[in-house]
Design a protein around this motif. Structure first.
Motif, PDB file in Angstrom:
ATOM      1  N   LEU A 213       0.819  -1.214   0.000  1.00  0.00           N
ATOM      2  CA  LEU A 213       0.000   0.000   0.000  1.00  0.00           C
ATOM      3  C   LEU A 213       0.851   1.261   0.000  1.00  0.00           C
ATOM      4  O   LEU A 213       0.304   2.367  -0.092  1.00  0.00           O
ATOM      5  N   LYS A 214       2.162   1.079   0.156  1.00  0.00           N
ATOM      6  CA  LYS A 214       3.083   2.216   0.321  1.00  0.00           C
ATOM      7  C   LYS A 214       2.559   3.157   1.413  1.00  0.00           C
ATOM      8  O   LYS A 214       2.519   4.391   1.252  1.00  0.00           O
ATOM      9  N   THR A 215       2.161   2.562   2.530  1.00  0.00           N
ATOM     10  CA  THR A 215       1.559   3.338   3.616  1.00  0.00           C
ATOM     11  C   THR A 215       2.167   2.937   4.948  1.00  0.00           C
ATOM     12  O   THR A 215       2.284   1.744   5.269  1.00  0.00           O
ATOM     13  N   LEU A 216       2.559   3.941   5.716  1.00  0.00           N
ATOM     14  CA  LEU A 216       3.055   3.762   7.077  1.00  0.00           C
ATOM     15  C   LEU A 216       1.891   3.961   8.034  1.00  0.00           C
ATOM     16  O   LEU A 216       1.129   4.930   7.912  1.00  0.00           O
ATOM     17  N   PHE A 217       1.734   3.037   8.975  1.00  0.00           N
ATOM     18  CA  PHE A 217       0.645   3.110   9.947  1.00  0.00           C
ATOM     19  C   PHE A 217       1.238   3.321  11.340  1.00  0.00           C
ATOM     20  O   PHE A 217       2.135   2.581  11.762  1.00  0.00           O
ATOM     21  N   VAL A 218       0.733   4.326  12.054  1.00  0.00           N
ATOM     22  CA  VAL A 218       1.195   4.579  13.412  1.00  0.00           C
ATOM     23  C   VAL A 218      -0.007   4.601  14.354  1.00  0.00           C
ATOM     24  O   VAL A 218      -1.104   5.012  13.966  1.00  0.00           O
ATOM     25  N   ARG A 219       0.218   4.115  15.562  1.00  0.00           N
ATOM     26  CA  ARG A 219      -0.843   4.084  16.572  1.00  0.00           C
ATOM     27  C   ARG A 219      -0.404   4.900  17.775  1.00  0.00           C
ATOM     28  O   ARG A 219       0.719   4.762  18.262  1.00  0.00           O
ATOM     29  N   ILE A 220      -1.309   5.746  18.229  1.00  0.00           N
ATOM     30  CA  ILE A 220      -1.082   6.600  19.394  1.00  0.00           C
ATOM     31  C   ILE A 220      -1.982   6.086  20.517  1.00  0.00           C
ATOM     32  O   ILE A 220      -3.126   5.698  20.273  1.00  0.00           O
ATOM     33  N   ALA A 221      -1.476   6.060  21.737  1.00  0.00           N
ATOM     34  CA  ALA A 221      -2.270   5.557  22.859  1.00  0.00           C
ATOM     35  C   ALA A 221      -2.090   6.458  24.071  1.00  0.00           C
ATOM     36  O   ALA A 221      -0.983   6.893  24.390  1.00  0.00           O
ATOM     37  N   GLY A 222      -3.212   6.754  24.750  1.00  0.00           N
ATOM     38  CA  GLY A 222      -3.168   7.585  25.951  1.00  0.00           C
ATOM     39  C   GLY A 222      -4.487   8.319  26.124  1.00  0.00           C
ATOM     40  O   GLY A 222      -5.486   8.007  25.466  1.00  0.00           O
ATOM     41  N   PRO A 223      -4.522   9.321  26.973  1.00  0.00           N
ATOM     42  CA  PRO A 223      -5.735  10.137  27.115  1.00  0.00           C
ATOM     43  C   PRO A 223      -6.075  10.815  25.789  1.00  0.00           C
ATOM     44  O   PRO A 223      -5.170  11.149  25.007  1.00  0.00           O
ATOM     45  N   PRO A 224      -7.358  11.038  25.512  1.00  0.00           N
ATOM     46  CA  PRO A 224      -7.740  11.660  24.232  1.00  0.00           C
ATOM     47  C   PRO A 224      -7.011  12.958  23.909  1.00  0.00           C
ATOM     48  O   PRO A 224      -6.597  13.135  22.744  1.00  0.00           O
ATOM     49  N   PRO A 225      -6.824  13.885  24.856  1.00  0.00           N
ATOM     50  CA  PRO A 225      -6.091  15.117  24.500  1.00  0.00           C
ATOM     51  C   PRO A 225      -4.662  14.827  24.044  1.00  0.00           C
ATOM     52  O   PRO A 225      -4.150  15.498  23.134  1.00  0.00           O
ATOM     53  N   PHE A 226      -4.023  13.834  24.652  1.00  0.00           N
ATOM     54  CA  PHE A 226      -2.672  13.453  24.240  1.00  0.00           C
ATOM     55  C   PHE A 226      -2.687  12.909  22.817  1.00  0.00           C
ATOM     56  O   PHE A 226      -1.861  13.292  21.976  1.00  0.00           O
ATOM     57  N   CYS A 227      -3.624  12.010  22.538  1.00  0.00           N
ATOM     58  CA  CYS A 227      -3.731  11.438  21.192  1.00  0.00           C
ATOM     59  C   CYS A 227      -3.961  12.520  20.148  1.00  0.00           C
ATOM     60  O   CYS A 227      -3.352  12.508  19.064  1.00  0.00           O
ATOM     61  N   ASP A 228      -4.837  13.473  20.473  1.00  0.00           N
ATOM     62  CA  ASP A 228      -5.127  14.557  19.527  1.00  0.00           C
ATOM     63  C   ASP A 228      -3.893  15.416  19.295  1.00  0.00           C
ATOM     64  O   ASP A 228      -3.613  15.824  18.157  1.00  0.00           O
ATOM     65  N   ALA A 229      -3.159  15.716  20.355  1.00  0.00           N
ATOM     66  CA  ALA A 229      -1.975  16.569  20.235  1.00  0.00           C
ATOM     67  C   ALA A 229      -0.891  15.900  19.396  1.00  0.00           C
ATOM     68  O   ALA A 229      -0.250  16.542  18.547  1.00  0.00           O
TER      69      ALA A 229
END
Length: 358
Positions: A213-229
């Motif tokens: 897919l030529k796509t890099l996937f990243v996952r963020i985890a934590g409180p919603p404000p942290f994820c949004d930031a």
């Protein structure tokens, strides 16, 4: 090959089974049958009935489970207290057991941030080839002197002893997760961005790349404000190449269950560097059934392919090794195995009677 099968229901019966057999091949739920392939007519000892969560201390973030306990059962118990195994155990939906997970040494994308399975096992009971029940490690998280036998059993494939129970530490489950898909123009750019993401201050939960897919996937985890930031910071850094990952739960599920190439005959785990990935990808592209997924920030390459001999040859000429996780094969290892002499010495020290054939 007509192997006889023994099905003990407790640790003492496992001891009796090992003592009564000349050659032993332990198995779990057979979600990774190639890893317990047998060419020596060994007696199969199934741990499927040696099952159950023996002890769980939410306040200590630890649990003890018998080897045949399914990981999804353990996950359900932990979820009641908002706790989990952060390394993303693999093939959980397929029925993987906790003992089989340890013996295979497989970890999913979550190993990037917090470490793999070997970083969470703190104790193990196993039956040696001489029929002794050996207890190693402990039930609490602490520093201990001496040889770390629990970690040595990780990835042992049942060749050093029959695992009967395990002690693990766990973590609090994150309040929220968010996944992003980052379009890349080439595999080279993807590896550059992988390295940048891994070295950044973003503290990402997972970094995986899908070459097809030529796509890099990243996952963020934590409180919603942290994820949004963090998501906003990544968008600012890579601009219009960044998008929200559609159906992210399904994407990570498919990675953990090795469903990225369901039509291929074999799926092989290969440790890599960025350079070796680019080299293999260029050499193998176009092979029948060939699909790949790069996990753990560019440290692991999952290769799906129809012709295992072709892959074995490419690995051998590069001095690389692979572990065949899916597909019928008489030998789970392909390519070049490093430090084979050292492995043989450890095997002899742990199993002097030779009850657990390689």
């Amino acid at each position: 090959m007509n192997n006889s099968i023994l099905q003990p229901t407790c640790e003492s019966e496992v001891v009796d089974a090992v003592k009564s057999c000349q050659l032993v091949r332990p198995i779990g739920s057979q979600t990774k049958p190639s890893l317990s392939a047998d060419q020596c007519d060994a007696t199969i000892v199934s741990l499927a009935a040696v099952s159950g969560v023996v002890e769980y201390e939410p306040s200590e973030y630890t649990f003890t489970a018998l080897a045949g306990t399914r990981v999804d059962e353990i996950a359900a118990v932990l979820a009641q207290r908002n706790q989990y195994l952060p390394f993303d155990p693999m093939l959980v939906a397929a029925g993987a057991t906790i003992g089989g997970s340890l013996a295979s040494g497989l970890s999913g994308p979550g190993r990037f941030r917090f470490g793999g399975l070997r970083d969470f096992v703190i104790g193990v009971n196993f039956v040696s080839g001489e029929g002794n029940l050996i207890r190693a490690g402990g039930k609490v998280v602490k520093n201990a002197a001496g040889f770390d036998l629990p970690k040595m059993m990780v990835g042992s494939l049942g060749r050093l002893g029959v695992i009967t129970s395990l002690n693990f530490k766990v973590f609090p489950r994150p309040i929220a997760t968010r996944s992003l898909a980052i379009a890349c123009q080439s595999d080279q750019q993807a590896m550059q961005r992988t390295n940048q993401a891994a070295a950044s201050h973003w503290e990402l939960d997972a970094i995986d790349y899908r070459p097809g897919l030529k796509t890099l996937f990243v996952r963020i985890a934590g409180p919603p404000p942290f994820c949004d930031a963090i998501a906003a910071a990544i968008r600012e850094h890579w601009g219009q190449d960044v998008a929200d990952c559609d159906d992210s739960d399904r994407f990570w599920f498919d990675v953990n269950e090795l469903k990225f190439a369901p039509e291929s005959r074999f799926v092989v785990k290969v440790p890599i560097t960025a350079a070796s990935f680019l080299d293999l990808e260029a050499s193998l592209a176009g092979q029948p059934g060939y699909r790949t997924h790069v996990s753990a920030a560019g440290n692991v390459m999952w290769i799906a392919i129809d012709d295992l001999d072709v892959l074995a040859g490419e690995l051998t000429v590069r001095g690389m090794a692979g572990l065949v996780v899916q597909g019928e094969t008489p030998q789970p290892f392909i390519g070049t195995l490093p430090k084979a002499a050292l492995h043989a010495k450890i095997q002899h020290a742990m199993d002097p009677l030779g009850k657990f054939p390689l």
